[in-house]
Scaffold this active site. Structure first.
Site, PDB file in Angstrom:
ATOM      1  N   ARG A  36       0.839  -1.215   0.000  1.00  0.00           N
ATOM      2  CA  ARG A  36       0.000   0.000   0.000  1.00  0.00           C
ATOM      3  C   ARG A  36       0.867   1.257   0.000  1.00  0.00           C
ATOM      4  O   ARG A  36       0.544   2.243  -0.670  1.00  0.00           O
ATOM      5  CB  ARG A  36      -0.938  -0.001   1.203  1.00  0.00           C
ATOM      6  N   LYS A 197     -17.657 -18.769  -0.679  1.00  0.00           N
ATOM      7  CA  LYS A 197     -19.120 -18.774  -0.574  1.00  0.00           C
ATOM      8  C   LYS A 197     -19.776 -17.845  -1.578  1.00  0.00           C
ATOM      9  O   LYS A 197     -19.192 -16.820  -1.940  1.00  0.00           O
ATOM     10  CB  LYS A 197     -19.520 -18.310   0.828  1.00  0.00           C
ATOM     11  N   GLY A 354     -10.107  -9.211  -1.799  1.00  0.00           N
ATOM     12  CA  GLY A 354      -9.881 -10.277  -0.819  1.00  0.00           C
ATOM     13  C   GLY A 354      -8.597 -11.053  -1.044  1.00  0.00           C
ATOM     14  O   GLY A 354      -7.518 -10.479  -1.170  1.00  0.00           O
TER      15      GLY A 354
HETATM   16  P1  AMP Z   1     -13.092 -15.497  -0.757  1.00  0.00           P
HETATM   17  O1  AMP Z   1     -12.526 -14.643   0.348  1.00  0.00           O
HETATM   18  O2  AMP Z   1     -14.567 -15.629  -0.731  1.00  0.00           O
HETATM   19  O3  AMP Z   1     -12.534 -15.132  -2.106  1.00  0.00           O
HETATM   20  O4  AMP Z   1     -12.618 -16.980  -0.426  1.00  0.00           O
HETATM   21  C1  AMP Z   1     -11.280 -17.363  -0.442  1.00  0.00           C
HETATM   22  C2  AMP Z   1     -11.182 -18.685   0.264  1.00  0.00           C
HETATM   23  O5  AMP Z   1     -11.918 -19.657  -0.453  1.00  0.00           O
HETATM   24  C3  AMP Z   1      -9.764 -19.216   0.330  1.00  0.00           C
HETATM   25  O6  AMP Z   1      -9.352 -19.236   1.675  1.00  0.00           O
HETATM   26  C4  AMP Z   1      -9.862 -20.623  -0.239  1.00  0.00           C
HETATM   27  O7  AMP Z   1      -9.159 -21.591   0.514  1.00  0.00           O
HETATM   28  C5  AMP Z   1     -11.345 -20.925  -0.161  1.00  0.00           C
HETATM   29  N1  AMP Z   1     -11.751 -21.941  -1.127  1.00  0.00           N
HETATM   30  C6  AMP Z   1     -11.532 -21.945  -2.445  1.00  0.00           C
HETATM   31  N2  AMP Z   1     -11.993 -23.073  -3.001  1.00  0.00           N
HETATM   32  C7  AMP Z   1     -12.526 -23.817  -2.011  1.00  0.00           C
HETATM   33  C8  AMP Z   1     -13.156 -25.102  -1.948  1.00  0.00           C
HETATM   34  N3  AMP Z   1     -13.340 -25.841  -3.053  1.00  0.00           N
HETATM   35  N4  AMP Z   1     -13.548 -25.548  -0.748  1.00  0.00           N
HETATM   36  C9  AMP Z   1     -13.363 -24.791   0.362  1.00  0.00           C
HETATM   37  N5  AMP Z   1     -12.795 -23.581   0.373  1.00  0.00           N
HETATM   38  C10 AMP Z   1     -12.380 -23.094  -0.797  1.00  0.00           C
END
Ligand code: AMP
Length: 401
Positions: A36, A197, A354
């Protein structure tokens, strides 16, 4: 997008109030990632070169309107000096006598960091009186904090109405990159969305299927879409209660000519840990005690084929559990393909939000993307199609100028 920049506004010899995002990660008193800080350097260099007096405003943590020692920015000047290669003074308050006094000591080209703007409740309330106190310190407001632009705070929004204002170099780069990906992109456009999610990204998905030609889904969220279509996903991460939302998004996609691409195979494990024994399983064939942790080889090939035919790609979220090897393979393979296509000038690639930056850095190709945004919440809100107050104020004021 029309806004003033450092090329169109006169800053020479003026006192510039520069809003930067210096909310850096700190562990045991040490800054663990200077990204940053480094990203503001082009703005600092340009302002210094033009002989402006640079007064930096920033927030740090969530002191909730109170001056709390643990959220003081007083530790930061030595780090800024190292990264920016110039002396940086510090004022113990961001308004009033301490700030005024420190500013009067500045010569052209000097830099001053003000104490945490969130030590005053008026910052987050966007209190006009507090914004006025800030405005009294300078001649021009330069906003270089895209990552704070989704908040209508005094130092990100209020100030824009009180002083001539312009985007800093980083803000300018972010806005131009985002516009090239969603507002006037070269088509076809693919959006790659992964992560855990769908519940945290419903707004993002709903907006993207209206604006892109392909929505490539991976990560945990793909499971929810597969489950909603009646595809067996075994013990994979899935938000079963979001099935209706997933179907709604699929319907909107169809109505808008956006093709949703789901995994045709996945890497399945029985234990959720690094280097767990794993196998490739075709979509629908997952056993009850297996869970998908990455996209499989056929899916990787299918995504690469789609990208070959696209001119723009927008990426948020890893395609698998990239923190555990070798389940970063899908994310890495697709990241490398995007990087190659970008290098050969056939693809404009924008990523952010993220964990995306960490996932692409893990793939070792982040520098080859057209643009990687370091903004988290602001990037996602922009992907949702929301108006960011800090950006709206810049644009509105440019019209008035
Ligand atoms: P986000 O912050 O929503 O982009 O989520 C990122 C997180 O999603 C990371 O920590 C990944 O480990 C998790 N992730 C990605 N693919 C999977 C999966 N198939 N099952 C569980 N967690 C996942």
């Amino acid at each position: 997008m029309n806004f003033q920049t450092l090329d169109t506004i006169d800053v020479s010899g003026k006192t510039i109030l520069l809003r930067a995002d210096l909310n850096v990660p700190v562990k045991d008193g040490n800054v663990t990632d200077t990204t940053r800080i480094d990203r503001v350097k082009p703005t600092i260099d340009m302002l210094a070169q033009k002989g402006a007096k640079i007064v930096v405003m920033a927030h740090f943590g969530r002191p909730k309107g109170e001056a709390k020692a643990e959220f003081s920015l007083s530790f930061l000047p030595p780090v800024l000096e190292k990264q920016w290669g110039k002396p940086v003074a510090f004022a113990s308050d961001c308004i009033g006598d301490p700030a005024q006094q420190a500013i009067s000591d500045l010569k052209d080209g000097d830099i001053l960091l003000l104490e945490n703007v969130r030590f005053h409740g008026g910052e987050e309330k966007n209190d006009p009186a507090f914004a006025k106190d800030l405005a009294a310190l300078g001649d021009v407001f330069v906003n270089d904090a895209f990552s704070a632009a989704h908040r209508a705070h005094a130092s990100t929004e209020g100030l824009a109405h009180l002083l001539p204002c312009a985007a800093g170099r980083l803000m300018e780069a972010e806005l131009n990159a985002l516009a090239s990906a969603l507002e006037n992109p070269q088509k076809p456009v693919a959006a790659i969305v992964g992560g855990a999610k769908i519940s945290t990204k419903l707004g993002v998905l709903d907006n993207l299927v209206r604006k892109t030609d392909y929505l490539v889904l991976g990560g945990g969220m793909a499971n929810t879409f597969m489950h909603a279509r009646g595809i067996n996903i075994g013990n994979s991460l899935c938000e079963k209660d979001m099935a209706e939302d997933a179907n709604k998004i699929a319907k909107t996609a169809e109505e808008n000519g956006c093709k949703i691409i789901l995994p045709v195979d996945q890497i399945a494990v029985r234990e959720f840990k690094e280097n767990a024994p794993h196998e490739t399983v075709k979509a629908g064939n997952m056993k009850e005690d297996q869970e998908g942790v990455d996209v499989g080889p056929e899916t990787i090939t299918a995504i690469k084929d789609i990208l070959q035919g696209c001119k723009t790609v927008l990426w948020n979220g890893p395609l698998g559990v990239f923190e555990m090897k070798p389940f970063d393979t899908g994310t890495n393979e697709i990241a490398k393909a995007v990087a190659e296509l970008t290098k050969s000038d056939t693809l404009v690639s924008i990523a952010g939000g993220g964990d995306t930056v960490a996932a692409l850095e893990n793939a070792g190709i982040a520098k080859d993307f057209t643009y990687i945004s370091t903004a988290g919440g602001a990037f996602l809100e922009w992907l949702e199609g929301k108006t960011l107050p800090g950006v709206a104020a810049l644009i509105e004021r440019s019209k008035a100028a």
